[in-house]
Design an enzyme around this catalytic site. Sequence first.
Site, PDB file in Angstrom:
ATOM      1  NE  ARG A 154      40.143  43.408  40.257  1.00  0.00           N
ATOM      2  CZ  ARG A 154      39.053  44.372  40.014  1.00  0.00           C
ATOM      3  NH1 ARG A 154      38.595  44.586  41.335  1.00  0.00           N
ATOM      4  NH2 ARG A 154      38.926  44.939  38.922  1.00  0.00           N
ATOM      5  CG  PHE A 252      42.849  46.589  46.643  1.00  0.00           C
ATOM      6  CD1 PHE A 252      41.911  46.671  45.777  1.00  0.00           C
ATOM      7  CD2 PHE A 252      42.966  45.007  47.025  1.00  0.00           C
ATOM      8  CE1 PHE A 252      41.636  45.660  44.672  1.00  0.00           C
ATOM      9  CE2 PHE A 252      42.806  43.987  45.968  1.00  0.00           C
ATOM     10  CZ  PHE A 252      42.091  44.333  44.868  1.00  0.00           C
ATOM     11  CB  CYS A 263      46.598  35.334  44.495  1.00  0.00           C
ATOM     12  SG  CYS A 263      45.842  34.543  43.001  1.00  0.00           S
TER      13      CYS A 263
HETATM   14  C1  UDX Z   1      44.179  38.951  43.613  1.00  0.00           C
HETATM   15  C2  UDX Z   1      44.669  40.427  42.996  1.00  0.00           C
HETATM   16  O1  UDX Z   1      43.787  41.466  43.133  1.00  0.00           O
HETATM   17  C3  UDX Z   1      44.921  39.910  41.550  1.00  0.00           C
HETATM   18  O2  UDX Z   1      45.450  41.089  40.867  1.00  0.00           O
HETATM   19  C4  UDX Z   1      45.994  38.822  41.398  1.00  0.00           C
HETATM   20  O3  UDX Z   1      46.041  38.378  39.960  1.00  0.00           O
HETATM   21  C5  UDX Z   1      45.426  37.609  42.154  1.00  0.00           C
HETATM   22  O4  UDX Z   1      44.972  38.098  43.342  1.00  0.00           O
HETATM   23  P1  UDX Z   1      41.913  37.954  43.977  1.00  0.00           P
HETATM   24  O5  UDX Z   1      42.746  37.087  44.935  1.00  0.00           O
HETATM   25  O6  UDX Z   1      41.165  37.268  43.059  1.00  0.00           O
HETATM   26  O7  UDX Z   1      42.850  38.980  43.142  1.00  0.00           O
HETATM   27  O8  UDX Z   1      40.907  39.031  44.699  1.00  0.00           O
HETATM   28  P2  UDX Z   1      40.930  40.338  45.374  1.00  0.00           P
HETATM   29  O9  UDX Z   1      39.746  41.031  44.835  1.00  0.00           O
HETATM   30  O10 UDX Z   1      42.275  40.902  45.251  1.00  0.00           O
HETATM   31  O11 UDX Z   1      40.663  40.138  47.008  1.00  0.00           O
HETATM   32  C6  UDX Z   1      41.756  39.453  47.508  1.00  0.00           C
HETATM   33  C7  UDX Z   1      41.123  39.710  49.083  1.00  0.00           C
HETATM   34  O12 UDX Z   1      41.300  40.698  49.533  1.00  0.00           O
HETATM   35  C8  UDX Z   1      39.719  38.905  49.254  1.00  0.00           C
HETATM   36  O13 UDX Z   1      39.513  38.387  50.616  1.00  0.00           O
HETATM   37  C9  UDX Z   1      38.949  40.449  49.541  1.00  0.00           C
HETATM   38  O14 UDX Z   1      37.912  40.172  50.139  1.00  0.00           O
HETATM   39  C10 UDX Z   1      40.072  41.560  50.193  1.00  0.00           C
HETATM   40  N1  UDX Z   1      40.002  42.676  50.262  1.00  0.00           N
HETATM   41  C11 UDX Z   1      40.162  43.129  48.573  1.00  0.00           C
HETATM   42  C12 UDX Z   1      39.435  43.421  51.063  1.00  0.00           C
HETATM   43  O15 UDX Z   1      39.353  42.850  52.130  1.00  0.00           O
HETATM   44  N2  UDX Z   1      39.542  44.887  50.825  1.00  0.00           N
HETATM   45  C13 UDX Z   1      39.651  45.452  49.696  1.00  0.00           C
HETATM   46  O16 UDX Z   1      39.432  46.627  49.412  1.00  0.00           O
HETATM   47  C14 UDX Z   1      39.978  44.653  48.603  1.00  0.00           C
END
Ligand code: UDX
Length: 432
Positions: A154, A252, A263
């Site tokens: 992430r 999540f 992603c």
């Molecule tokens: C994601 C995957 O988690 C990771 O395993 C993959 O390799 C790449 O894509 P990333 O996109 O860097 O990672 O961020 P992540 O922390 O997953 O958050 C993605 C989105 O979901 C963000 O907009 C974040 O704000 C949102 N999110 C995440 C939520 O709204 N609630 C949550 O509980 C977690």
Amino acid sequence: MKLCMIGTGYVGLVSGVCFSDLGNDVICVDKNIEKINLLKKGIIPIYEPGLSELAVKNYKNKRLTFSSDLKSAIKKCDIIFICVGTPTKKNGASADLTQVFNVAKEISSSINKFKIIITKSTVPVTTGDEIEKIISKKNNKKKFSVVSNPEFLREGEAIRDFTFPDRIVIGTDDKRSNKILRNLYSPLISKGAQYLSTSRRAAELIKYASNAFLATKITFINEVANLCEKTGINVEDISIGMGLDKRIGSRFLRAGPAYGGSCFPKDTKAIISTADKYKTNLSVIKSVVKSNENRSNILLKRVFGILKKKVKNKKITFLGVTFKANTDDMRDSSSLIMIPELSKKGAIIKYFDPTGYKKEFKKIKNVSYESSIKKCIEGSDLVIIHTEWNDFKSVNFKNLVKGKKPIIYDMRNIYSKTKINAQGFKYFSIGR
Ligand code: UDX
């Protein structure tokens, strides 16, 4: 081992630096010579906590080098990681594999001994087969093997996620490659990472299916939050109550604005496109994409309601504009939808972000960057918390605000409603 990382983006640079820190000799290659020269000076082009120190340390001890000479790097290395970008095609659905196949052609003409060629970039099912076809045009199949090894890091937590992964997924039927890769990853396996050996296509699909599921989980709790707002329930109670079920898990399940990043939006569309190609309807993921695309409109409607439909000339502050905290990445950030919409309605918008000014808002009317939280909330009618930076969690609005108190709309539920109300501020949040 001698590793070549092709592409120095989040995946290539982070995994290259971390592999060198595990004692391997790593050459990070990029065709962007400026980027390579910056990296040689210890200047890391991406915002990733801890990456710069780790890169400088391993560059100094000569385990990590940077180069734009792809041919010579391939010849020197045993294992070649393809870490180039696989953005969404202009048609807005499938993954663009131009860079991947261009690199495969380069590799094809540089094989001087047995090579393991690994796709670490997120690539659609059967990409490995395509790469194998390209390389076997010029090389005997005994001289190489193509393996899928997707990355699950992430942004903002990349080093931790690489160093302590839940699992390492290796997609290959080649026993020799499996043995070599199990050895490469042995330092992580000894610290508890699960090593999963599977078929190449399964490994390719595991990545997309994982990201699509995480996007589904987030969208699920976001929609439950909408119901909570109508029924006076605290969505955080639902997240906790659900998360205690080990089959669901607590992570999540934080409700917030639309998910963004480089992603989830890309990978959900790509897996749908792959399924459509095979005449399979992924109706759940399609509805997740649609729901998430509509989420910013739902939150904007809430803003219009908070401002009693009087948005023109209202002063609105955004604290944080990146797609999440601990990154400078603006890709698919929900602020890119909300801020232009509010500007169109005549609002005057100021934003602060710990990672600084954003060129994305340069052409949007009445949007300005402020270099401090205090300056950003001064004179504001509405303060929106868009990202959950720690910098915002300790803000004392009572001390910062002299005169008219702004309304606070906390899109990340980082504050306590009771505390903020006690300071005399009207407070709204998500699902509470
Ligand atoms: C994601 C995957 O988690 C990771 O395993 C993959 O390799 C790449 O894509 P990333 O996109 O860097 O990672 O961020 P992540 O922390 O997953 O958050 C993605 C989105 O979901 C963000 O907009 C974040 O704000 C949102 N999110 C995440 C939520 O709204 N609630 C949550 O509980 C977690």
